[in-house]
Motif scaffolding. Structure first.
Motif, PDB file in Angstrom:
ATOM      1  N   UNK A  97      49.874  43.930  54.667  1.00 27.93           N
ATOM      2  CA  UNK A  97      50.780  44.044  54.323  1.00 27.93           C
ATOM      3  C   UNK A  97      51.127  42.236  53.141  1.00 27.93           C
ATOM      4  N   UNK A  98      50.867  41.132  54.073  1.00 30.58           N
ATOM      5  CA  UNK A  98      50.882  39.952  53.222  1.00 30.58           C
ATOM      6  C   UNK A  98      49.999  39.728  52.071  1.00 30.58           C
ATOM      7  N   UNK A  99      49.337  40.042  52.279  1.00 33.61           N
ATOM      8  CA  UNK A  99      48.050  39.824  51.362  1.00 33.61           C
ATOM      9  C   UNK A  99      48.579  40.838  50.294  1.00 33.61           C
ATOM     10  N   UNK A 100      48.769  41.987  49.712  1.00 38.89           N
ATOM     11  CA  UNK A 100      49.778  43.626  48.852  1.00 38.89           C
ATOM     12  C   UNK A 100      50.029  42.512  48.693  1.00 38.89           C
ATOM     13  N   UNK A 101      51.099  41.714  49.122  1.00 38.02           N
ATOM     14  CA  UNK A 101      52.296  41.483  49.030  1.00 38.02           C
ATOM     15  C   UNK A 101      52.393  40.491  47.909  1.00 38.02           C
ATOM     16  N   UNK A 102      51.812  38.998  48.460  1.00 41.12           N
ATOM     17  CA  UNK A 102      51.240  38.105  47.588  1.00 41.12           C
ATOM     18  C   UNK A 102      50.645  38.641  46.495  1.00 41.12           C
ATOM     19  N   UNK A 103      50.379  39.976  45.812  1.00 39.26           N
ATOM     20  CA  UNK A 103      49.479  39.925  45.161  1.00 39.26           C
ATOM     21  C   UNK A 103      50.621  40.622  44.131  1.00 39.26           C
ATOM     22  N   UNK A 104      51.583  40.945  44.951  1.00 40.15           N
ATOM     23  CA  UNK A 104      52.807  41.381  43.719  1.00 40.15           C
ATOM     24  C   UNK A 104      53.855  40.691  43.113  1.00 40.15           C
ATOM     25  N   UNK A 105      54.390  40.071  44.137  1.00 35.45           N
ATOM     26  CA  UNK A 105      55.061  39.213  44.388  1.00 35.45           C
ATOM     27  C   UNK A 105      55.054  38.009  43.372  1.00 35.45           C
ATOM     28  N   UNK A 106      53.446  36.856  43.844  1.00 34.63           N
ATOM     29  CA  UNK A 106      53.153  35.869  42.677  1.00 34.63           C
ATOM     30  C   UNK A 106      53.145  36.365  41.132  1.00 34.63           C
ATOM     31  N   UNK A 107      52.683  37.550  40.801  1.00 34.70           N
ATOM     32  CA  UNK A 107      52.685  37.465  39.608  1.00 34.70           C
ATOM     33  C   UNK A 107      53.597  37.736  38.868  1.00 34.70           C
ATOM     34  N   UNK A 108      54.825  39.135  39.811  1.00 33.24           N
ATOM     35  CA  UNK A 108      56.460  38.816  39.337  1.00 33.24           C
ATOM     36  C   UNK A 108      57.269  37.895  39.499  1.00 33.24           C
ATOM     37  N   UNK A 109      57.403  37.153  40.595  1.00 33.07           N
ATOM     38  CA  UNK A 109      57.765  36.412  40.161  1.00 33.07           C
ATOM     39  C   UNK A 109      57.361  35.488  39.035  1.00 33.07           C
ATOM     40  N   UNK A 110      55.592  34.929  38.582  1.00 34.75           N
ATOM     41  CA  UNK A 110      55.810  34.805  37.069  1.00 34.75           C
ATOM     42  C   UNK A 110      56.214  35.403  36.059  1.00 34.75           C
ATOM     43  N   UNK A 111      56.138  36.713  36.189  1.00 36.16           N
ATOM     44  CA  UNK A 111      56.972  37.443  34.440  1.00 36.16           C
ATOM     45  C   UNK A 111      58.473  37.328  34.688  1.00 36.16           C
ATOM     46  N   UNK A 112      59.418  37.410  36.112  1.00 36.03           N
ATOM     47  CA  UNK A 112      59.945  37.630  36.339  1.00 36.03           C
ATOM     48  C   UNK A 112      60.558  36.198  35.153  1.00 36.03           C
ATOM     49  N   UNK A 113      60.490  34.918  35.869  1.00 34.77           N
ATOM     50  CA  UNK A 113      60.476  33.824  35.168  1.00 34.77           C
ATOM     51  C   UNK A 113      60.081  33.864  33.766  1.00 34.77           C
TER      52      UNK A 113
END
Lengths: 274, 318
Positions: free
Chosen positions: A251-267
């Motif tokens: 769950x942590x690995x999957x979340x990281x794969x979504x959160x990191x690009x997601x946060x970069x995209x949001x920024x």
């Protein structure tokens, strides 16, 4: 044919309390999704590729069974059929989400979009809702259709499994497709390019495990559990071969794969000029 | 009202917009002029929240564009005719915009008819000519029946009928009390349409004045006169504060004096003027006078152009 008419007062847009609402932005994004030929093709491809992949695998089982027993439990064969459908569907979902995000920028349509809705995260949220909803519905259609067309072939191979087990596999696969769609949306938004979005996400899905394997062999650490290709499917299936305790890590690995690009995209979405 | 206060935009060491302040008032058409690279488009994009200012602020009715509850009802903008997906139909493009504000569907048809695109509403915009794309951009700007309208080069690619229509549209919208800002390089077109002029050069405001003030300030009144006895009047005209340039034998151009004053001086000195006419001042003259030192990109004379021009003049005379 294009002669202009004299200017006349409209009034249609005045005095009706119209303003930006999330419901309206959702409607706009849904309209965008269905008004482009490339997106309509990608939408149609989702269920067709899922069902087609399942049918192909089921047909292969039927062909094998004509010569010798398949030697696989029915539930495992069905899981395999659903798995092939999922991989085929992933291609269409990546293309769908990457076009939805990237086409705003490749055609400079984002200028029109953000003039109407200057709060860009609202647009991104509406786009994500629409793409995810479309993916969920079309994946469900694809898996149901795939199961229906595959069943006769698997029956011929004496591989009949309870529908509840098949539905469980399909549900976890649909969840996986949603994760892939989210990743493609994030990467498409970040790169502002359909082609780059598709290329990067497909590389992560297809080449990622190979690279992780090679790097792992060099440094002597098994990196496979850190790939999205490993973590997401076992998470959505709620079954990790390493044991139930490993699911939290998945769950942590999957979340990281979504959160990191997601946060970069949001920024990038908020900070970069259009 | 649109208000820009100390707006600055830097791209690394380059300053695109440098401490720009101005207001676009309702009820008048404001022309937004400047050479290529002057910062006009960047300024418009910052007003509309598409570019982030390095410093300063732009507001519409006292709010940042992003804080407007119904942006397309407050400001209609046409910045970039390519800002649409070529694979979408004209009506689908406008519906995507109108849906965000919950505008009635009939409004899309209205603005398409208004801009003359009703018959091609379902055609993909990738097949449109430049003029048709321009009309679609204007249709999008009008969609929300906005209180202010910003048009960047609105007559590019339009046929004469479309140009006239844009002029009428701008005048009509200003007469209705809306703020209208038109950016253009077509001086003659701007001169016929605007009440007020903003000139940007090298990222700074070079002029913010009414059209008449700008013409008066940047291009002083010139008067052409013809007199057989021109030599007798030159001295008195100069003494009265005029400046005289003899253009041909018996012909001169006088600056700094009105035609009435020149006529009186001529009468006082018994000089018969056989011609006396003010030279029409153009916005183009004023523009070039203002932006002479502010152009970032300059063309060079074409090789041999002078010789060709001389030959043409000779041929015309003969």
């Amino acid at each position: 044919m294009t002669a202009v008419h004299p200017l006349r007062p409209s009034g249609a847009a005045r005095g009706d309390g119209s303003r930006v609402r999330f419901r309206g932005v959702l409607r706009s994004e849904l309209g965008k999704l269905t008004s482009l030929r490339s997106l309509r093709t990608a939408l149609a491809a989702v269920p067709l590729l899922i069902a087609g992949g399942m049918l192909l695998r089921a047909w292969a089982y039927a062909q094998t069974a004509q010569h010798a027993p398949v030697g696989v439990p029915p539930a495992a064969a069905w899981a395999d059929v659903v798995d092939i459908g999922t991989h085929a569907g992933e291609l269409a979902v990546v293309v769908l989400a990457a076009i939805a995000a990237g086409s705003e920028y490749t055609a400079r349509a984002a200028v029109s979009t953000y003039l109407a809705v200057p709060r860009r995260p609202v647009v991104a949220a509406a786009k994500a809702v629409v793409v995810l909803a479309a993916t969920a519905v079309l994946a469900a259609l694809g898996f149901v259709g795939g199961a229906v067309v595959s069943a006769p072939f698997l029956s011929a191979a004496r591989l009949e499994a309870p529908w509840s087990a098949v539905a469980g596999d399909a549900a976890s696969s649909a969840a996986l497709l949603l994760i892939v769609a989210l990743l493609a949306l994030a990467v498409g938004t970040l790169t502002r390019s359909t082609a780059a979005g598709i290329a990067i996400v497909l590389a992560l899905l297809l080449v990622g495990p190979t690279v992780a394997g090679l790097l792992g062999a060099v440094i002597g650490v098994d990196l496979t559990p850190f790939t999205l290709t490993y973590a997401a499917p076992v998470l959505t299936a709620l079954h990790d071969p390493a044991g139930p305790a490993a699911l939290a890590g998945d769950a942590v690995v999957t979340a990281a794969w979504l959160v990191v690009p997601g946060a970069a995209a949001a920024s990038a979405l908020v900070r970069r000029d259009v | 009202m649109i208000e820009v206060t100390h707006l600055t935009k830097r791209y690394g060491p380059a300053v695109a917009v440098d401490d720009v302040s101005f207001r676009v008032e309702p009820g008048r058409v404001t022309g937004f002029l400047g050479p290529n690279g002057a910062g006009k488009s960047t300024t418009l994009r910052m007003i509309l929240g598409l570019d982030r200012p390095t410093s300063g602020r732009a507001t519409v009715d006292g709010r940042a564009y992003a804080d407007l509850p119904a942006p397309i009802r407050s400001v209609g903008a046409m910045l970039d005719t390519r800002a649409l997906h070529p694979g979408r139909s004209a009506s689908a493009h406008l519906r995507a915009i109108s849906d965000t504000h919950g505008l009635p569907r009939r409004r899309v048809g209205e603005v398409l008819d208004l801009t003359g695109l009703g018959d091609v509403a379902r055609r993909r915009v990738g097949t449109f000519s430049l003029g048709m794309t321009q009309r679609l951009g204007i249709a999008a700007a009008l969609l929300g029946d906005p209180a202010a309208i910003l048009l960047d080069e609105p007559v590019n690619g339009l046929d004469p009928e479309g140009v006239l229509w844009i002029r009428a549209l701008a005048r009509r919208m200003a007469a209705e009390g809306r703020a209208v800002l038109i950016s253009s390089h077509l001086m003659s077109e701007v001169e016929q349409t605007v009440d007020h002029v903003l000139v940007l050069g090298a990222g700074r405001v070079l002029a913010d004045a009414s059209l008449q003030e700008l013409l008066d300030a940047a291009a002083p009144l010139r008067v052409r006169l013809r007199a057989e006895d021109l030599a007798r009047i030159v001295g008195p005209l100069v003494a009265a504060g005029g400046s005289v340039l003899e253009t041909e034998p018996h012909r001169a151009e006088v600056t700094g004096l009105t035609p009435d004053r020149i006529a009186r001086i001529a009468a006082d000195h018994d000089v018969v003027l056989t011609a006396l006419a003010p030279v029409e001042r153009s916005l183009e003259d004023a523009y070039f006078a203002l932006t002479a030192d502010a152009a970032r990109y300059r063309t060079r004379p074409l090789p041999g152009a002078d010789e060709r021009a001389d030959r043409l003049t000779e041929e015309t005379r003969s």
